[in-house]
Every structure is written in C-alpha cells, then in structure tokens.
Design an enzyme around this catalytic site. Structure first.
Site, PDB file in Angstrom:
ATOM      1  N   ASP A 214       0.841  -1.206   0.000  1.00 27.53           N
ATOM      2  CA  ASP A 214       0.000   0.000   0.000  1.00 27.53           C
ATOM      3  C   ASP A 214       0.875   1.255   0.000  1.00 27.53           C
ATOM      4  OD1 ASP A 214       0.870  -0.224   2.598  1.00 27.53           O
ATOM      5  OD2 ASP A 214      -1.127  -0.139   3.518  1.00 27.53           O
ATOM      6  N   SER A 215       2.197   1.046   0.062  1.00 24.30           N
ATOM      7  CA  SER A 215       3.128   2.164  -0.149  1.00 24.30           C
ATOM      8  C   SER A 215       2.950   2.740  -1.557  1.00 24.30           C
ATOM      9  CB  SER A 215       4.580   1.697   0.066  1.00 24.30           C
ATOM     10  OG  SER A 215       4.866   0.568  -0.723  1.00 24.30           O
TER      11      SER A 215
ATOM     12  N   ASP B  26      -1.107  -6.041  -0.439  1.00 28.62           N
ATOM     13  CA  ASP B  26      -1.490  -5.486   0.856  1.00 28.62           C
ATOM     14  C   ASP B  26      -3.000  -5.346   0.980  1.00 28.62           C
ATOM     15  OD1 ASP B  26       0.271  -4.896   2.947  1.00 28.62           O
ATOM     16  OD2 ASP B  26       1.185  -3.245   1.820  1.00 28.62           O
TER      17      ASP B  26
ATOM     18  N   GLU C 249       8.697  -4.750  10.765  1.00 25.23           N
ATOM     19  CA  GLU C 249       9.111  -3.424  10.294  1.00 25.23           C
ATOM     20  C   GLU C 249       9.587  -2.539  11.444  1.00 25.23           C
ATOM     21  OE1 GLU C 249       6.388  -1.315   7.706  1.00 25.23           O
ATOM     22  OE2 GLU C 249       7.815   0.334   7.477  1.00 25.23           O
TER      23      GLU C 249
ATOM     24  N   GLU D  50      -1.541  -5.841   8.173  1.00 26.38           N
ATOM     25  CA  GLU D  50      -0.933  -5.197   9.335  1.00 26.38           C
ATOM     26  C   GLU D  50      -1.792  -5.478  10.564  1.00 26.38           C
ATOM     27  OE1 GLU D  50      -0.302  -0.983   8.787  1.00 26.38           O
ATOM     28  OE2 GLU D  50       0.874  -1.277   6.967  1.00 26.38           O
TER      29      GLU D  50
ATOM     30  N   LYS E 147      -1.051  -9.464   2.542  1.00 29.30           N
ATOM     31  CA  LYS E 147      -0.323  -9.017   3.740  1.00 29.30           C
ATOM     32  C   LYS E 147      -1.272  -8.165   4.567  1.00 29.30           C
ATOM     33  CE  LYS E 147       3.190  -5.908   3.582  1.00 29.30           C
ATOM     34  NZ  LYS E 147       2.612  -4.795   4.399  1.00 29.30           N
TER      35      LYS E 147
HETATM   36  O1  KIV Z   1       3.587  -1.271   1.653  1.00 28.74           O
HETATM   37  C1  KIV Z   1       4.800  -1.509   1.770  1.00 28.74           C
HETATM   38  O2  KIV Z   1       5.626  -1.133   0.925  1.00 28.74           O
HETATM   39  C2  KIV Z   1       5.245  -2.218   2.963  1.00 28.74           C
HETATM   40  C3  KIV Z   1       6.699  -2.162   3.289  1.00 28.74           C
HETATM   41  C4  KIV Z   1       6.936  -2.449   4.719  1.00 28.74           C
HETATM   42  C5  KIV Z   1       7.516  -3.052   2.437  1.00 28.74           C
HETATM   43  O3  KIV Z   1       4.460  -2.800   3.626  1.00 28.74           O
END
Ligand code: KIV
Length: 254
Positions: A43-44, A82, A181, A114, A112
């Site tokens: 999500d970056s 993400d 992280e 969080e 992924k």
């Molecule tokens: O979204 C992202 O780029 C991440 C980084 C920690 C790799 O989650």
C-alpha cells in the site's frame, strides 16, 4: 523456479529471502529479471507513486488495479498484495470477498495484513479459507495518524513482549510469514529464533530470514526515503538528465 509459500518456508535457515515492492508491469519485470523471491504490491503505492502523504488513502480498488498489473507479468516470485487501511477490522465476510477479488481477479497469491495479536483470529479464519496471510507487525504505516508519525518499535520492555507475543500468535494462527518493520534488531532476532515461519525485515537489522525494501527507494526514485534504504542506482538523477537532453533536442529542433 516458481516461489510459493512452501519454498519460502523451506528457505528458513537455509537461504535469505529477497523481497521487494512493485506496483506495475514495468517494475515487476525488473524485479523478475533480478530473480527476487517475493513481489509485494504494497500500500506504499499510495505515497510512493500516487502522490498521497501516507498509505491511509489507498483503497481496495487501487490495490486491485496495481496488483493485476504486476500479476499480468506472471512473475516467478510469489505475488503478495497489501490489504489496505481499515479493511481487516471490518466484517469478516467483506474481508474474505476482498481477498477473493485480489486472488481470483487480480492474480495475488497471498495477502499481507498489518496488525498485532488482535488480528490473529482473523488470520486464522482467512488461513482456514485458503488465503495465505503474511502478518505485518512493528511499525504499521496504516497507524500513522494514531501514532502521530513513524518510529522504532520494541524499545520498552512492554512493547518488546507485546510484539514477541503477536509474532507467536500470528504463527499459531497460520500466517505463512511475518514482516517485521522498524523494530529493535534484538527483538527481530528473538522473533526469528522463536518462530518456525520465515521473518522478513525492513529497518529491523540483519537477523531476519529475509529482507524487503521499497524498490523506488533503492533506485533513487523516492523524494523521501527512510535512512536505512541504500540507493543502489540513482535512476532519478539519470532520468532528469535524459529528459533534459530530450527537451534540449526538441527546443533546438534536432
Ligand atoms: O507497503 C509496503 O511497501 C510495505 C513495506 C513495509 C515493504 O508494507
């Protein structure tokens, strides 16, 4: 060789796992040519390429759009997407539908998520439904407004113990890997030794089973990059020079 959750598990203790972000077909092809193990559509994408100040404004539609672009290149790397801000805290059926969309329509092979130990029951339900989950602990960029910024995690005894417990809870819940992280290196090392699943670090020291980085940060394409990210090639400077040369040629009617 196609990388899967199984090949990643087998790598633990044998070889370091190389992970990198990518948000489109161009950078996915570069990552594949460099033979990385995992491509994350992070999500970056929000702050790195879409011009937002954080990852918070990133939506499921944006993740779907960018995940599909990466997956269309059929990388040998495992393709993970993400789950954006808020989604994993809502109704489970909605979350499952979003995972289905990312996997069935967009080509993701894993998601992924969080979250600390509170996310473990959700990870267990997704895993039971056949969704491979990469659990992300330590700094969670989606919490930036709550935290008021970015910082190192695990400095106090209480936070250290909480993160160690979260890592174990996610392993128990069936996560296939952990993303650690911005945590103190001693904690990343202890987690890596305490769990049987691979740990992938970013800004968390050398003891993890692999590392991940934002591709644009190491290619000199990010206006703001974290201090731990080394620029391996300054493509930003080279691109400005190339575009300026083109501009000069046009203006001089060459
Ligand atoms: O979204 C992202 O780029 C991440 C980084 C920690 C790799 O989650």
């Amino acid at each position: 060789m196609k990388r899967t959750t199984k090949t990643l598990r087998q790598a633990k203790g044998n070889s370091q796992i190389v992970c990198i972000t990518s948000y489109d077909a161009v950078t996915a092809r570069l990552a594949s040519a460099a033979d990385v193990d995992v491509i994350l559509i992070g999500d970056s994408v929000g702050n790195v390429v879409l011009g937002f100040d954080s990852t918070v404004p990133v939506t499921v539609d944006m993740m779907a759009h960018h995940t599909a672009a990466v997956a269309r290149t059929h990388p040998a790397a495992l393709v993970a997407a993400d789950i954006p801000f808020g989604v994993a805290h809502g109704e489970f059926s909605e979350l499952l539908k979003i995972c289905m969309r990312l996997m069935q329509e967009c080509g993701a092979e894993a998601v992924k998520i969080e979250g600390g130990a509170e996310m473990a029951p959700t990870i267990a339900r997704l895993t039971a439904a056949g969704v491979p989950v990469w659990a992300h602990i330590g700094l969670q960029s989606q919490n930036v407004y709550q935290e008021g910024g970015y910082r190192k995690f695990g400095k106090t005894d209480a936070e250290y113990a909480e993160l160690l417990a979260a890592a174990k809870a996610h392993e128990q819940a069936g996560a296939f890997a952990l993303l650690l992280e911005m945590m103190v290196p001693e904690l990343a090392e202890e987690i890596t030794k305490s769990v049987a699943i691979p740990t992938i670090g970013i800004g968390s020291g050398k003891a993890c089973d692999g590392q991940i980085i934002v591709m644009h940060d190491i290619l000199g394409l990010s206006p703001k990059k974290p201090s731990f990210a080394k620029v391996y090639a300054d493509l930003g400077t080279q691109a400005v020079a190339a575009i300026s040369e083109y501009g000069k040629a046009v203006r001089e009617k060459q």
